[in-house]
Design a protein around this motif. Structure first.
Motif: not given
Length: 390
Positions: A361-373
């Motif tokens: 899942v390639a998330l934008p930089s401002y959503l990197r905090w969501a990677y644990p989810g």
């Protein structure tokens, strides 16, 4: 006391038997269950060929097809070891000339502590350096034609924050080098650097006719126990590493245990010696006899893992969790931590995103905090998929 499991393959049992030179010979019926293909697979997966006696020195009762398989694997691994030794000589000379500190981890460095450098397989060379020396060390290695893995090269700073080692491969020979910046993925784990690693825990050993720096024997054994536990002991050559230390007449086991306690890994160490005793028949060091509570705390984790030692297709916790069940797997992880601080740290450790998670899942930089989810969802999906296959 050596123990076996009904879930182990006949080839795995036979390979463990060969390591124990004093063990009773297997019956003809047991040998008949071992075919050359499965034996070759066992030698390769568990990386045991060099740890076993030379094929042509084994008793006549060994089937010739198995002897031939062992002989071929030993020749292949000897050639690889010689290639790695030549590469190490070049790397060490370059780092020494530049005045950069290094420490050879595991592999031949560990084996040299027990005068067994010719009997240890390795898929790569593991070198620890000071994190502050990363860039000059990379320049010298790249001058020797070692290339960074593309995933690391694309965002070096982020990769170093997420991983404890940088993978490099020689452009011509294909020799793989793992350049360690710390000893564990989790910054709070196995913090030997905080115990003056470079001043107090380095030894000099001979490897291929050259003197190299490696971890001192107590630190190397404590690290071997931690490292094998991290990988769920899915390859038996790590158990052989522990057995070499347990057989040593000069090993200072009180010092090993004291160091493990200061690092918070004493239960990893206790489980390691219990597994080595169960699989390879090497007696538990005397120091543990006076730490009955420690052995009692580690034994459930060792007993739970023992049946799966020959069944794990990888060192990923997901594979072991699928076989044990998520609850038992979670309890096992908790049981190996000797403090509540360590147990609480398991949560961020388990949810720490990997390169696979970021690729999925390639998330934008401002959503990197969501990677644990993302990590949690992927773990749950993988667990259910693996459970259906087991």
């Amino acid at each position: 006391m050596m123990r076996t499991s009904a879930q182990w393959s006949p080839a795995f049992r036979y390979a463990l038997h060969l390591w124990q030179v004093e063990a009773k010979a297997p019956t003809d019926a047991a040998l008949a269950l071992v075919d050359a293909r499965s034996f070759t697979h066992t030698l390769a997966w568990h990386r045991l060929a060099l740890a076993l006696p030379a094929a042509d020195t084994l008793p006549p009762g060994m089937p010739e097809t198995l002897r031939a398989a062992l002989r071929q694997r030993q020749r292949q691994m000897t050639l690889r070891m010689l290639q790695q030794t030549a590469a190490l000589r070049e790397i060490v000379a370059s780092l020494d000339q530049a005045g950069l500190r290094y420490c050879l981890l595991k592999g031949q460095g560990y084996a040299a502590l027990f005068e067994a450098t010719q009997r240890r397989e390795a898929c790569d060379i593991d070198l620890l350096i000071s994190a502050a020396d990363r860039n000059p060390a990379l320049r010298h290695l790249q001058a020797l034609d070692y290339r960074l893995d593309p995933a690391a090269a694309s965002d070096l700073e982020q990769y170093c924050a997420d991983n404890h080692a940088l993978p490099l491969r020689h452009a011509t020979s294909g020799v793989v080098l793992e350049l360690h910046l710390r000893l564990a993925n989790r910054p709070g784990q196995f913090q030997l650097e905080n115990l003056r690693l470079w001043d107090r825990h380095i030894a000099r050993v001979m490897v291929g006719g050259m003197e190299v720096a490696t971890l001192s024997a107590p630190a190397a054994v404590a690290y071997a126990a931690f490292h094998g536990t991290k990988h769920n002991w899915c390859r038996a050559f790590w158990l052989v590493d522990m057995a070499l230390a347990m057989r040593s007449t000069t090993m200072d086991w009180p010092q090993v245990l004291d160091l493990a306690q200061r690092l918070g890994t004493e239960r990893h160490l206790a489980m390691s010696v219990l597994l080595a005793e169960a699989t390879l028949g090497v007696a538990t060091p005397e120091v543990f006899r006076s730490h009955a509570l420690l052995l009692r705390a580690a034994r459930p984790a060792a007993d739970a893992l023992l049946p799966h030692l020959d069944a794990l297709g990888s060192d990923r916790g997901a594979d072991l969790a699928a076989r044990m069940g998520m609850v038992r797997y979670g309890l096992r992880l908790l049981s190996l931590e000797s403090s509540w601080h360590g147990r609480l740290q398991l949560i961020p450790f388990l949810l720490a995103p990997t390169e696979d998670d970021r690729a999925a899942v390639a998330l934008p930089s401002y959503l990197r905090w969501a990677y644990p989810g993302v990590r949690a969802v992927r773990l749950a999906h993988q667990h259910m998929t693996k459970r259906r296959r087991v």
